[in-house]
Design a protein around this motif. Structure first.
Motif, PDB file in Angstrom:
ATOM      1  N   THR A 128       0.820  -1.222   0.000  1.00 19.49           N
ATOM      2  CA  THR A 128       0.000   0.000   0.000  1.00 19.49           C
ATOM      3  C   THR A 128       0.854   1.272   0.000  1.00 19.49           C
ATOM      4  O   THR A 128       0.396   2.324  -0.427  1.00 19.49           O
ATOM      5  N   GLY A 129       2.101   1.164   0.462  1.00 17.38           N
ATOM      6  CA  GLY A 129       3.009   2.318   0.410  1.00 17.38           C
ATOM      7  C   GLY A 129       3.201   2.761  -1.040  1.00 17.38           C
ATOM      8  O   GLY A 129       3.319   3.953  -1.336  1.00 17.38           O
TER       9      GLY A 129
ATOM     10  N   TYR B 181       0.554   5.288  -2.085  1.00 18.06           N
ATOM     11  CA  TYR B 181       0.833   6.664  -1.639  1.00 18.06           C
ATOM     12  C   TYR B 181       1.977   7.264  -2.453  1.00 18.06           C
ATOM     13  O   TYR B 181       1.958   8.443  -2.799  1.00 18.06           O
ATOM     14  N   ARG B 182       2.977   6.421  -2.739  1.00 24.64           N
ATOM     15  CA  ARG B 182       4.116   6.900  -3.539  1.00 24.64           C
ATOM     16  C   ARG B 182       3.649   7.286  -4.948  1.00 24.64           C
ATOM     17  O   ARG B 182       4.056   8.320  -5.499  1.00 24.64           O
TER      18      ARG B 182
ATOM     19  N   ALA C 281       5.438  11.076  -0.620  1.00 30.45           N
ATOM     20  CA  ALA C 281       4.486  10.067  -0.146  1.00 30.45           C
ATOM     21  C   ALA C 281       4.160  10.316   1.321  1.00 30.45           C
ATOM     22  O   ALA C 281       3.011  10.222   1.752  1.00 30.45           O
ATOM     23  N   SER C 282       5.192  10.663   2.082  1.00 36.14           N
ATOM     24  CA  SER C 282       4.995  10.915   3.504  1.00 36.14           C
ATOM     25  C   SER C 282       4.072  12.127   3.684  1.00 36.14           C
ATOM     26  O   SER C 282       3.201  12.142   4.554  1.00 36.14           O
TER      27      SER C 282
ATOM     28  N   SER D 298       0.365  11.323   2.386  1.00 39.54           N
ATOM     29  CA  SER D 298      -0.333  10.328   3.221  1.00 39.54           C
ATOM     30  C   SER D 298      -0.877  10.944   4.517  1.00 39.54           C
ATOM     31  O   SER D 298      -1.663  10.316   5.216  1.00 39.54           O
TER      32      SER D 298
ATOM     33  N   ARG E 101      -6.393   9.816   2.534  1.00 48.43           N
ATOM     34  CA  ARG E 101      -6.569   8.520   3.207  1.00 48.43           C
ATOM     35  C   ARG E 101      -7.980   7.992   2.970  1.00 48.43           C
ATOM     36  O   ARG E 101      -8.184   6.823   2.698  1.00 48.43           O
TER      37      ARG E 101
ATOM     38  N   GLY F  25       1.323  -2.345   5.091  1.00 51.62           N
ATOM     39  CA  GLY F  25       1.194  -0.896   5.238  1.00 51.62           C
ATOM     40  C   GLY F  25       1.403  -0.436   6.665  1.00 51.62           C
ATOM     41  O   GLY F  25       2.220  -0.988   7.403  1.00 51.62           O
ATOM     42  N   ARG F  26       0.629   0.614   7.050  1.00 55.03           N
ATOM     43  CA  ARG F  26       0.763   1.172   8.395  1.00 55.03           C
ATOM     44  C   ARG F  26      -0.535   1.043   9.191  1.00 55.03           C
ATOM     45  O   ARG F  26      -0.528   1.037  10.401  1.00 55.03           O
ATOM     46  N   ASP F  27      -1.673   0.989   8.455  1.00 55.72           N
ATOM     47  CA  ASP F  27      -2.985   1.011   9.111  1.00 55.72           C
ATOM     48  C   ASP F  27      -3.895  -0.077   8.545  1.00 55.72           C
ATOM     49  O   ASP F  27      -5.095   0.091   8.490  1.00 55.72           O
TER      50      ASP F  27
ATOM     51  N   ARG G 281       0.211  11.137  14.236  1.00 50.83           N
ATOM     52  CA  ARG G 281      -0.629  11.857  13.266  1.00 50.83           C
ATOM     53  C   ARG G 281      -2.109  11.585  13.576  1.00 50.83           C
ATOM     54  O   ARG G 281      -2.480  10.511  14.068  1.00 50.83           O
TER      55      ARG G 281
HETATM   56  O1   DC Z   1       6.010   1.827   3.177  1.00 51.51           O
HETATM   57  P1   DC Z   1       6.487   2.988   2.290  1.00 51.51           P
HETATM   58  O2   DC Z   1       7.775   3.625   2.736  1.00 51.51           O
HETATM   59  O3   DC Z   1       6.539   2.621   0.839  1.00 51.51           O
HETATM   60  O4   DC Z   1       5.340   4.092   2.450  1.00 51.51           O
HETATM   61  C1   DC Z   1       5.404   5.329   1.775  1.00 51.51           C
HETATM   62  C2   DC Z   1       4.695   6.395   2.605  1.00 51.51           C
HETATM   63  O5   DC Z   1       3.288   6.132   2.685  1.00 51.51           O
HETATM   64  C3   DC Z   1       5.201   6.482   4.032  1.00 51.51           C
HETATM   65  O6   DC Z   1       5.430   7.839   4.327  1.00 51.51           O
HETATM   66  C4   DC Z   1       4.063   5.962   4.893  1.00 51.51           C
HETATM   67  C5   DC Z   1       2.858   6.102   4.024  1.00 51.51           C
HETATM   68  N1   DC Z   1       1.927   4.989   4.186  1.00 51.51           N
HETATM   69  C6   DC Z   1       0.806   5.197   4.958  1.00 51.51           C
HETATM   70  O7   DC Z   1       0.650   6.280   5.518  1.00 51.51           O
HETATM   71  N2   DC Z   1      -0.121   4.211   5.079  1.00 51.51           N
HETATM   72  C7   DC Z   1       0.059   3.021   4.472  1.00 51.51           C
HETATM   73  N3   DC Z   1      -0.867   2.055   4.599  1.00 51.51           N
HETATM   74  C8   DC Z   1       1.219   2.788   3.697  1.00 51.51           C
HETATM   75  C9   DC Z   1       2.139   3.801   3.580  1.00 51.51           C
END
Ligand code: DC
Length: 225
Positions: A35-36, A39-40, A99-100, A103, A109, A129-131, A187
Protein backbone atom coordinates in the motif's frame (compact mmCIF):
# COMPACT_ATOMS: atom_id res chain seq x y z
CA UNK A 1 -16.44 -11.05 5.18
CA UNK A 2 -13.39 -11.11 2.93
CA UNK A 3 -13.77 -13.56 0.04
CA UNK A 4 -10.14 -14.77 0.16
CA UNK A 5 -7.53 -15.33 2.87
CA UNK A 6 -5.82 -12.05 3.70
CA UNK A 7 -2.84 -11.28 5.92
CA UNK A 8 -2.43 -7.70 7.13
CA UNK A 9 1.14 -6.67 7.95
CA UNK A 10 1.81 -3.37 9.70
CA UNK A 11 4.74 -1.91 11.57
CA UNK A 12 7.29 0.90 11.65
CA UNK A 13 10.03 1.49 9.08
CA UNK A 14 13.02 -0.79 9.60
CA UNK A 15 11.08 -3.65 11.17
CA UNK A 16 11.65 -5.58 7.94
CA UNK A 17 8.06 -5.23 6.77
CA UNK A 18 8.56 -5.00 2.99
CA UNK A 19 11.08 -7.84 2.83
CA UNK A 20 9.02 -10.04 5.12
CA UNK A 21 5.72 -9.28 3.34
CA UNK A 22 7.21 -10.08 -0.08
CA UNK A 23 8.89 -13.29 1.09
CA UNK A 24 5.78 -14.46 2.95
CA UNK A 25 3.54 -13.76 -0.06
CA UNK A 26 5.92 -15.72 -2.26
CA UNK A 27 6.09 -18.63 0.19
CA UNK A 28 2.29 -18.89 0.38
CA UNK A 29 1.64 -18.12 -3.31
CA UNK A 30 -0.34 -14.99 -2.34
CA UNK A 31 -0.43 -11.63 -4.14
CA UNK A 32 1.44 -8.84 -2.33
CA UNK A 33 -0.37 -5.53 -2.03
CA UNK A 34 2.22 -2.90 -1.11
CA UNK A 35 0.00 0.00 0.00
CA UNK A 36 3.01 2.32 0.41
CA UNK A 37 3.38 2.07 -3.40
CA UNK A 38 -0.11 3.59 -3.73
CA UNK A 39 0.83 6.66 -1.64
CA UNK A 40 4.12 6.90 -3.54
CA UNK A 41 2.31 6.72 -6.90
CA UNK A 42 -0.10 9.44 -5.81
CA UNK A 43 2.86 11.70 -4.89
CA UNK A 44 4.35 11.11 -8.35
CA UNK A 45 0.99 11.58 -10.09
CA UNK A 46 0.50 14.88 -8.21
CA UNK A 47 3.93 16.08 -9.29
CA UNK A 48 3.16 15.17 -12.91
CA UNK A 49 -0.09 17.17 -12.69
CA UNK A 50 1.39 20.18 -10.91
CA UNK A 51 -0.57 19.53 -7.71
CA UNK A 52 1.20 20.48 -4.49
CA UNK A 53 1.84 17.74 -1.89
CA UNK A 54 0.37 20.19 0.65
CA UNK A 55 -3.00 20.56 -1.13
CA UNK A 56 -5.25 18.01 0.60
CA UNK A 57 -8.49 18.70 -1.36
CA UNK A 58 -6.85 18.57 -4.81
CA UNK A 59 -4.82 15.49 -3.81
CA UNK A 60 -8.05 13.85 -2.68
CA UNK A 61 -9.58 14.51 -6.10
CA UNK A 62 -6.50 13.05 -7.82
CA UNK A 63 -6.58 10.02 -5.51
CA UNK A 64 -10.15 9.31 -6.62
CA UNK A 65 -8.97 8.70 -10.19
CA UNK A 66 -5.49 7.31 -9.54
CA UNK A 67 -4.79 5.08 -12.58
CA UNK A 68 -2.62 2.59 -10.69
CA UNK A 69 -2.15 -1.07 -11.60
CA UNK A 70 -0.01 -3.75 -9.93
CA UNK A 71 1.74 -6.38 -12.06
CA UNK A 72 0.87 -10.01 -11.41
CA UNK A 73 2.62 -13.31 -12.10
CA UNK A 74 5.83 -12.68 -14.07
CA UNK A 75 5.40 -8.96 -13.46
CA UNK A 76 5.10 -9.42 -9.69
CA UNK A 77 6.28 -6.25 -7.92
CA UNK A 78 5.79 -4.00 -10.94
CA UNK A 79 3.73 -0.82 -10.50
CA UNK A 80 2.06 1.03 -13.39
CA UNK A 81 0.64 4.52 -13.41
CA UNK A 82 -1.50 5.27 -16.48
CA UNK A 83 0.13 2.15 -17.96
CA UNK A 84 3.65 3.63 -17.58
CA UNK A 85 6.10 1.64 -15.43
CA UNK A 86 6.85 3.58 -12.24
CA UNK A 87 8.33 0.71 -10.21
CA UNK A 88 11.64 2.50 -9.65
CA UNK A 89 10.46 6.10 -10.14
CA UNK A 90 8.38 5.85 -6.95
CA UNK A 91 11.41 4.83 -4.85
CA UNK A 92 13.47 8.01 -5.12
CA UNK A 93 14.14 10.01 -1.91
CA UNK A 94 12.08 12.88 -3.38
CA UNK A 95 9.00 10.72 -3.96
CA UNK A 96 9.48 9.14 -0.50
CA UNK A 97 9.21 12.61 0.97
CA UNK A 98 6.15 13.34 -1.18
CA UNK A 99 4.49 10.07 -0.15
CA UNK A 100 4.99 10.92 3.50
CA UNK A 101 3.39 14.35 2.93
CA UNK A 102 0.42 13.20 0.83
CA UNK A 103 -0.33 10.33 3.22
CA UNK A 104 -0.93 12.81 6.06
CA UNK A 105 -4.06 14.33 4.41
CA UNK A 106 -7.39 12.91 5.64
CA UNK A 107 -8.94 13.49 2.16
CA UNK A 108 -6.26 11.29 0.61
CA UNK A 109 -6.57 8.52 3.21
CA UNK A 110 -10.36 8.46 2.86
CA UNK A 111 -10.19 8.30 -0.92
CA UNK A 112 -7.57 5.55 -1.01
CA UNK A 113 -9.42 3.39 1.49
CA UNK A 114 -11.85 1.87 -1.04
CA UNK A 115 -9.09 1.35 -3.62
CA UNK A 116 -7.01 -0.61 -1.08
CA UNK A 117 -10.04 -2.69 -0.08
CA UNK A 118 -10.90 -3.42 -3.70
CA UNK A 119 -7.36 -4.48 -4.53
CA UNK A 120 -7.20 -6.80 -1.52
CA UNK A 121 -10.41 -8.54 -2.57
CA UNK A 122 -9.05 -9.86 -5.85
CA UNK A 123 -7.46 -13.04 -4.44
CA UNK A 124 -5.44 -14.44 -1.53
CA UNK A 125 -3.08 -11.65 -0.53
CA UNK A 126 -0.63 -10.18 1.93
CA UNK A 127 -1.40 -6.49 2.45
CA UNK A 128 1.45 -4.40 3.78
CA UNK A 129 1.19 -0.90 5.24
CA UNK A 130 0.76 1.17 8.40
CA UNK A 131 -2.99 1.01 9.11
CA UNK A 132 -4.11 -2.21 7.42
CA UNK A 133 -5.16 -4.17 10.50
CA UNK A 134 -6.67 -1.13 12.21
CA UNK A 135 -8.40 0.86 9.43
CA UNK A 136 -8.22 -0.66 5.94
CA UNK A 137 -9.04 -4.30 6.76
CA UNK A 138 -10.20 -4.46 10.38
CA UNK A 139 -11.78 -7.87 9.57
CA UNK A 140 -8.56 -9.45 8.27
CA UNK A 141 -8.39 -12.99 9.68
CA UNK A 142 -4.66 -12.66 10.40
CA UNK A 143 -2.95 -9.43 11.42
CA UNK A 144 0.76 -9.21 12.06
CA UNK A 145 2.48 -6.21 13.62
CA UNK A 146 6.22 -6.40 12.99
CA UNK A 147 8.63 -4.60 15.27
CA UNK A 148 12.35 -4.57 15.99
CA UNK A 149 14.41 -2.75 18.58
CA UNK A 150 15.32 0.88 17.69
CA UNK A 151 19.02 -0.15 17.47
CA UNK A 152 18.36 -2.98 15.02
CA UNK A 153 16.03 -0.82 12.91
CA UNK A 154 18.61 1.98 12.68
CA UNK A 155 21.35 -0.53 11.77
CA UNK A 156 19.18 -2.00 9.00
CA UNK A 157 18.41 1.44 7.62
CA UNK A 158 22.12 2.31 7.72
CA UNK A 159 22.99 -0.86 5.78
CA UNK A 160 20.27 -0.15 3.25
CA UNK A 161 21.62 3.38 2.70
CA UNK A 162 25.19 2.09 2.37
CA UNK A 163 24.05 -0.53 -0.14
CA UNK A 164 22.63 2.33 -2.20
CA UNK A 165 25.94 4.20 -1.92
CA UNK A 166 24.49 6.85 0.40
CA UNK A 167 26.82 7.90 3.21
CA UNK A 168 25.04 8.64 6.46
CA UNK A 169 26.01 9.11 10.07
CA UNK A 170 24.56 6.45 12.41
CA UNK A 171 23.36 8.99 14.94
CA UNK A 172 21.65 11.03 12.16
CA UNK A 173 19.94 7.87 10.93
CA UNK A 174 18.75 7.12 14.45
CA UNK A 175 17.47 10.67 14.92
CA UNK A 176 15.60 10.64 11.59
CA UNK A 177 14.04 7.34 12.56
CA UNK A 178 12.86 8.72 15.90
CA UNK A 179 11.40 11.73 14.10
CA UNK A 180 9.57 9.53 11.57
CA UNK A 181 8.28 7.27 14.36
CA UNK A 182 6.98 10.26 16.27
CA UNK A 183 5.16 11.55 13.14
CA UNK A 184 3.70 8.12 12.31
CA UNK A 185 2.56 7.45 15.88
CA UNK A 186 1.03 10.84 16.56
CA UNK A 187 -0.63 11.86 13.27
CA UNK A 188 -4.35 12.54 13.65
CA UNK A 189 -5.56 10.27 10.84
CA UNK A 190 -4.75 6.54 11.01
CA UNK A 191 -1.68 6.68 13.25
CA UNK A 192 0.62 3.66 13.32
CA UNK A 193 -0.87 1.40 15.97
CA UNK A 194 -0.86 -2.31 16.70
CA UNK A 195 -4.42 -3.71 16.35
CA UNK A 196 -5.71 -5.35 19.54
CA UNK A 197 -6.04 -8.68 17.78
CA UNK A 198 -2.70 -8.57 15.91
CA UNK A 199 0.19 -10.96 16.44
CA UNK A 200 3.05 -8.77 17.70
CA UNK A 201 6.23 -10.16 16.16
CA UNK A 202 9.73 -8.90 17.00
CA UNK A 203 12.22 -9.52 14.17
CA UNK A 204 15.33 -8.17 16.02
CA UNK A 205 17.04 -11.49 16.74
CA UNK A 206 15.68 -13.60 13.91
CA UNK A 207 16.94 -14.18 10.38
CA UNK A 208 14.55 -13.56 7.48
CA UNK A 209 14.33 -17.33 6.97
CA UNK A 210 13.27 -17.87 10.61
CA UNK A 211 10.72 -15.04 10.45
CA UNK A 212 9.14 -16.46 7.29
CA UNK A 213 9.10 -20.03 8.69
CA UNK A 214 7.33 -18.79 11.84
CA UNK A 215 4.84 -16.54 10.05
CA UNK A 216 4.01 -19.16 7.39
CA UNK A 217 3.33 -21.66 10.20
CA UNK A 218 1.04 -19.15 11.98
CA UNK A 219 -0.75 -18.40 8.67
CA UNK A 220 -1.33 -22.09 7.93
CA UNK A 221 -3.00 -22.60 11.28
CA UNK A 222 -4.98 -19.35 11.46
CA UNK A 223 -6.15 -19.37 7.83
CA UNK A 224 -6.56 -23.15 7.59
CA UNK A 225 -4.31 -23.29 4.52
O1 DC B 1 6.01 1.83 3.18
P1 DC B 1 6.49 2.99 2.29
O2 DC B 1 7.78 3.63 2.74
O3 DC B 1 6.54 2.62 0.84
O4 DC B 1 5.34 4.09 2.45
C1 DC B 1 5.40 5.33 1.78
C2 DC B 1 4.69 6.39 2.60
O5 DC B 1 3.29 6.13 2.68
C3 DC B 1 5.20 6.48 4.03
O6 DC B 1 5.43 7.84 4.33
C4 DC B 1 4.06 5.96 4.89
C5 DC B 1 2.86 6.10 4.02
N1 DC B 1 1.93 4.99 4.19
C6 DC B 1 0.81 5.20 4.96
O7 DC B 1 0.65 6.28 5.52
N2 DC B 1 -0.12 4.21 5.08
C7 DC B 1 0.06 3.02 4.47
N3 DC B 1 -0.87 2.06 4.60
C8 DC B 1 1.22 2.79 3.70
C9 DC B 1 2.14 3.80 3.58
Amino acid sequence: MLPFPVIAIDGPAGAGKSTVARALARRLGFFLLDTGAIYRSLALFAEQHGVSWADGPRLGALAEQLPIRFGRGDEDGAVYLAEQTVTTAIRTPEVSLGASQVSAHPEVRAMLLELQRQLSRSGPCVVEGRDIGTVVLPDAPLKIFLTASPEVRAQRRQKELEARGVRADVSDTRREQEERDRRDLTRATAPLKCADDAVLFDTSDRSLEQVIDDLAAIAKIRLSL
